[in-house]
Design a protein around this motif. Structure first.
Motif, mmCIF file in Angstrom:
data_model
loop_
_atom_site.group_PDB
_atom_site.id
_atom_site.type_symbol
_atom_site.label_atom_id
_atom_site.label_comp_id
_atom_site.label_asym_id
_atom_site.label_seq_id
_atom_site.Cartn_x
_atom_site.Cartn_y
_atom_site.Cartn_z
ATOM 1 N N ALA A 121 33.177 66.041 65.504
ATOM 2 C CA ALA A 121 33.292 64.758 64.809
ATOM 3 C C ALA A 121 31.920 64.222 64.420
ATOM 4 O O ALA A 121 31.723 63.724 63.307
ATOM 5 C CB ALA A 121 34.026 63.753 65.689
ATOM 6 N N LYS A 122 30.972 64.317 65.336
ATOM 7 C CA LYS A 122 29.608 63.857 65.052
ATOM 8 C C LYS A 122 29.009 64.642 63.893
ATOM 9 O O LYS A 122 28.417 64.065 62.960
ATOM 10 C CB LYS A 122 28.746 64.021 66.301
ATOM 11 C CG LYS A 122 27.294 63.601 66.124
ATOM 12 C CD LYS A 122 26.432 64.137 67.251
ATOM 13 C CE LYS A 122 26.266 65.647 67.146
ATOM 14 N NZ LYS A 122 25.319 66.208 68.138
ATOM 15 N N ASP A 123 29.141 65.975 63.929
ATOM 16 C CA ASP A 123 28.565 66.814 62.877
ATOM 17 C C ASP A 123 29.208 66.524 61.520
ATOM 18 O O ASP A 123 28.513 66.459 60.493
ATOM 19 C CB ASP A 123 28.736 68.291 63.233
ATOM 20 C CG ASP A 123 27.894 68.711 64.435
ATOM 21 O OD1 ASP A 123 26.970 67.952 64.798
ATOM 22 O OD2 ASP A 123 28.184 69.775 65.013
ATOM 23 N N LEU A 124 30.511 66.362 61.497
ATOM 24 C CA LEU A 124 31.192 66.065 60.232
ATOM 25 C C LEU A 124 30.800 64.695 59.700
ATOM 26 O O LEU A 124 30.669 64.506 58.483
ATOM 27 C CB LEU A 124 32.707 66.146 60.425
ATOM 28 C CG LEU A 124 33.301 67.545 60.600
ATOM 29 C CD1 LEU A 124 34.777 67.459 60.978
ATOM 30 C CD2 LEU A 124 33.127 68.375 59.328
ATOM 31 N N ALA A 125 30.613 63.733 60.607
ATOM 32 C CA ALA A 125 30.199 62.402 60.180
ATOM 33 C C ALA A 125 28.804 62.441 59.560
ATOM 34 O O ALA A 125 28.563 61.835 58.509
ATOM 35 C CB ALA A 125 30.224 61.439 61.363
ATOM 36 N N ILE A 126 27.901 63.137 60.205
ATOM 37 C CA ILE A 126 26.537 63.246 59.669
ATOM 38 C C ILE A 126 26.545 63.954 58.315
ATOM 39 O O ILE A 126 25.831 63.567 57.378
ATOM 40 C CB ILE A 126 25.628 63.971 60.676
ATOM 41 C CG1 ILE A 126 25.434 63.095 61.917
ATOM 42 C CG2 ILE A 126 24.289 64.315 60.052
ATOM 43 C CD1 ILE A 126 24.685 63.773 63.040
ATOM 44 N N LYS A 127 27.378 64.993 58.200
ATOM 45 C CA LYS A 127 27.505 65.692 56.917
ATOM 46 C C LYS A 127 27.980 64.739 55.829
ATOM 47 O O LYS A 127 27.431 64.716 54.716
ATOM 48 C CB LYS A 127 28.475 66.861 57.072
ATOM 49 C CG LYS A 127 28.768 67.595 55.771
ATOM 50 C CD LYS A 127 29.828 68.661 55.983
ATOM 51 C CE LYS A 127 30.243 69.312 54.662
ATOM 52 N NZ LYS A 127 31.339 70.289 54.852
ATOM 53 N N ALA A 128 29.004 63.933 56.152
ATOM 54 C CA ALA A 128 29.524 62.993 55.159
ATOM 55 C C ALA A 128 28.484 61.943 54.784
ATOM 56 O O ALA A 128 28.335 61.584 53.610
ATOM 57 C CB ALA A 128 30.786 62.321 55.707
ATOM 58 N N ILE A 129 27.758 61.459 55.771
ATOM 59 C CA ILE A 129 26.753 60.428 55.549
ATOM 60 C C ILE A 129 25.629 60.934 54.654
ATOM 61 O O ILE A 129 25.095 60.181 53.824
ATOM 62 C CB ILE A 129 26.195 59.944 56.904
ATOM 63 C CG1 ILE A 129 27.254 59.090 57.623
ATOM 64 C CG2 ILE A 129 24.897 59.160 56.741
ATOM 65 C CD1 ILE A 129 26.912 58.796 59.065
ATOM 66 N N THR A 130 25.285 62.201 54.804
ATOM 67 C CA THR A 130 24.120 62.747 54.097
ATOM 68 C C THR A 130 24.471 63.486 52.807
ATOM 69 O O THR A 130 23.569 63.997 52.139
ATOM 70 C CB THR A 130 23.338 63.694 55.029
ATOM 71 O OG1 THR A 130 24.229 64.719 55.511
ATOM 72 C CG2 THR A 130 22.775 62.945 56.217
ATOM 73 N N THR A 131 25.750 63.540 52.455
ATOM 74 C CA THR A 131 26.124 64.289 51.247
ATOM 75 C C THR A 131 26.857 63.433 50.218
ATOM 76 O O THR A 131 27.622 63.949 49.406
ATOM 77 C CB THR A 131 26.996 65.512 51.605
ATOM 78 O OG1 THR A 131 28.151 65.086 52.345
ATOM 79 C CG2 THR A 131 26.210 66.522 52.416
ATOM 80 N N GLY A 132 26.647 62.140 50.265
ATOM 81 C CA GLY A 132 27.097 61.291 49.169
ATOM 82 C C GLY A 132 28.382 60.519 49.355
ATOM 83 O O GLY A 132 28.847 59.878 48.412
ATOM 84 N N SER A 133 28.973 60.549 50.530
ATOM 85 C CA SER A 133 30.174 59.736 50.740
ATOM 86 C C SER A 133 29.812 58.253 50.664
ATOM 87 O O SER A 133 28.793 57.827 51.220
ATOM 88 C CB SER A 133 30.811 60.041 52.096
ATOM 89 O OG SER A 133 31.418 61.313 52.092
ATOM 90 N N LYS A 134 30.640 57.487 49.994
ATOM 91 C CA LYS A 134 30.401 56.053 49.878
ATOM 92 C C LYS A 134 30.835 55.306 51.136
ATOM 93 O O LYS A 134 30.275 54.260 51.466
ATOM 94 C CB LYS A 134 31.139 55.493 48.660
ATOM 95 C CG LYS A 134 30.721 56.123 47.346
ATOM 96 C CD LYS A 134 29.241 55.914 47.056
ATOM 97 C CE LYS A 134 28.861 56.479 45.696
ATOM 98 N NZ LYS A 134 27.397 56.333 45.429
ATOM 99 N N VAL A 135 31.861 55.818 51.798
ATOM 100 C CA VAL A 135 32.376 55.245 53.044
ATOM 101 C C VAL A 135 32.883 56.403 53.892
ATOM 102 O O VAL A 135 33.422 57.382 53.367
ATOM 103 C CB VAL A 135 33.534 54.245 52.787
ATOM 104 C CG1 VAL A 135 34.124 53.755 54.119
ATOM 105 C CG2 VAL A 135 33.085 53.071 51.952
ATOM 106 N N VAL A 136 32.711 56.277 55.220
ATOM 107 C CA VAL A 136 33.319 57.214 56.160
ATOM 108 C C VAL A 136 34.364 56.436 56.958
ATOM 109 O O VAL A 136 34.052 55.409 57.557
ATOM 110 C CB VAL A 136 32.284 57.833 57.109
ATOM 111 C CG1 VAL A 136 32.967 58.757 58.116
ATOM 112 C CG2 VAL A 136 31.223 58.594 56.319
#
Length: 402
Positions: A121-136
């Motif tokens: 979960a942590k790794d996927l969150a960091i991936k989303a945060i750093t690859t352009g997601s507007k909201v997680v």
């Protein structure tokens, strides 16, 4: 955002107007941005944003919903064993319903499977945060949410964390009902009936200060106050704290017990020996009490909490679409996807700012009125109950500690 384009349903148009008022500073005090208008969303057979599969689909590692310009990531424990996986799959169905109702033309929602693993979960969150997601939206795993809250970075997108018992952090918002909010709402409901002098017995730990602050703020609305706060170690049963209370406070009107992860039962026995609850002193519990079976010692206590089976206006449509009843997990997930769709409609795909998300007037969803604070905590309205004959009996349909 071009407001001249055709919006997909009346709810979306109402949401756009509400959010534009909020971000322009013209929203009147006490008004609410509607995160869900039950009268305006589509009927079960004709969702506004497109078709929706009624039968459960096989869980895959990554799923994509919608084709809108706002890139959103949702982290759910879809393949986790036991109840965690079951809840994750319910939240996926809720997301599908919200996207069909509101978000298909506004959002591209990528749903990732955390497997119930905090590290994943942590790794996927960091991936989303750093690859352009507007909201997680997510994660549901508490250690992962706590890790994300410690990350620095002023450009980090907002995170709407779905973890239980998460306190929140700057830009990482706690979606679910917290013990602090439950305690504050319960205390406020009793104070509204005239009680003035309160005692807080709170399990020692990292959440104790936040609970004390929220309760004190809620009481101040009604001219009431905490006479004393007594942290206690659940391991020793809290008997010393109860004895100390007797020597420090004369004739309190109410005693609040926030027991955290532990059972409140060992603390309730010495309170009962002192006549609490009684005719002149109320006992107030929290939502955390209800994480374990109802105990006879709970009798007579007041508790403010969300109804786990009440999902408001989406209940019938969800059941008709997916052929099983919605629960509070469904409501939380639906509300967060609906909220992101509403913001995207109102202020465009880049409009997920602190100013919008921390709008003091709050939002109304299927779980009731809620708002996010600058420290990442949330505040909610909820029903107010009294424990009678081993069950929750409704006292008031809605109370809040703010």
């Amino acid at each position: 955002m071009k407001l001249g384009r055709r919006l997909s349903c009346p709810w979306t148009r109402a949401m756009a107007l509400a959010f534009l008022a909020a971000v322009s500073g013209c929203q009147s005090k006490g008004s609410v941005s509607e995160a869900l208008d039950p009268a305006a969303v589509a009927s079960p057979g004709t969702p506004a944003g497109g078709a929706i599969a009624a039968a459960p689909q096989a869980v895959t590692a990554t799923q994509s919903l919608g084709t809108g310009p706002a890139k959103i990531t949702m982290l759910l424990p879809l393949s986790a064993p036991g109840s965690a996986g079951e809840d994750g799959r319910k939240m996926l169905d809720a997301a599908k319903l919200a996207m069909a109702d509101l978000g298909n033309n506004l959002l591209t929602l990528t749903v990732e499977d955390t497997r119930g693993d905090p590290g994943q979960a942590k790794d996927l969150a960091i991936k989303a945060i750093t690859t352009g997601s507007k909201v997680v939206i997510g994660p549901t795993e508490l250690p992962a949410a706590q890790h994300i809250a410690k990350l620095s970075g002023s450009t980090r997108p907002p995170v709407l964390a779905l973890a239980d018992n998460f306190a929140g952090g700057a830009g990482v918002y706690a979606v679910r009902l917290s013990e602090a909010d439950s305690a504050a709402a319960g205390a406020a409901a009793v104070a509204a009936k005239g009680a003035k002098k309160f005692v807080l017995l709170v399990a020692a730990g990292s959440d104790a200060a936040a609970i004390e602050k929220r309760v004190a703020n809620g009481l101040s609305i009604y001219g009431a106050a905490l006479a004393v706060t007594l942290p206690y170690a659940p391991a020793d049963g809290g008997a010393k704290a109860v004895n100390d209370m007797g020597s420090l406070v004369e004739a309190p009107d109410a005693v609040i017990v926030a027991s955290g992860d532990a059972s409140p039962t060992p603390l309730l026995a010495p309170l009962k020996a002192k006549g609490i609850p009684g005719k002149t002193v109320s006992l107030i519990g929290t939502n955390r009490w209800l994480e374990r079976p109802m105990d006879p010692s709970f009798e007579g206590a007041y508790i403010a909490t969300l109804d786990q089976g009440e999902t408001g206006p989406i209940a019938d449509r969800f059941n008709a679409t997916f052929h099983y009843p919605a629960d509070v997990n469904v409501a939380y997930a639906y509300d967060m996807v609906a909220l992101t769709a509403g913001i995207a409609s109102a202020v465009g795909p880049n409009g997920f700012s602190k100013q919008v998300l921390e709008n003091a007037s709050g939002f109304r969803g299927s779980t009731g009125l809620f708002r996010f604070r600058a420290d990442g905590s949330s505040q909610r309205t909820m029903p107010f109950y009294r424990v009678e004959k081993g069950a929750l009996k409704l006292v008031e349909k809605s109370t809040a500690g703010f």
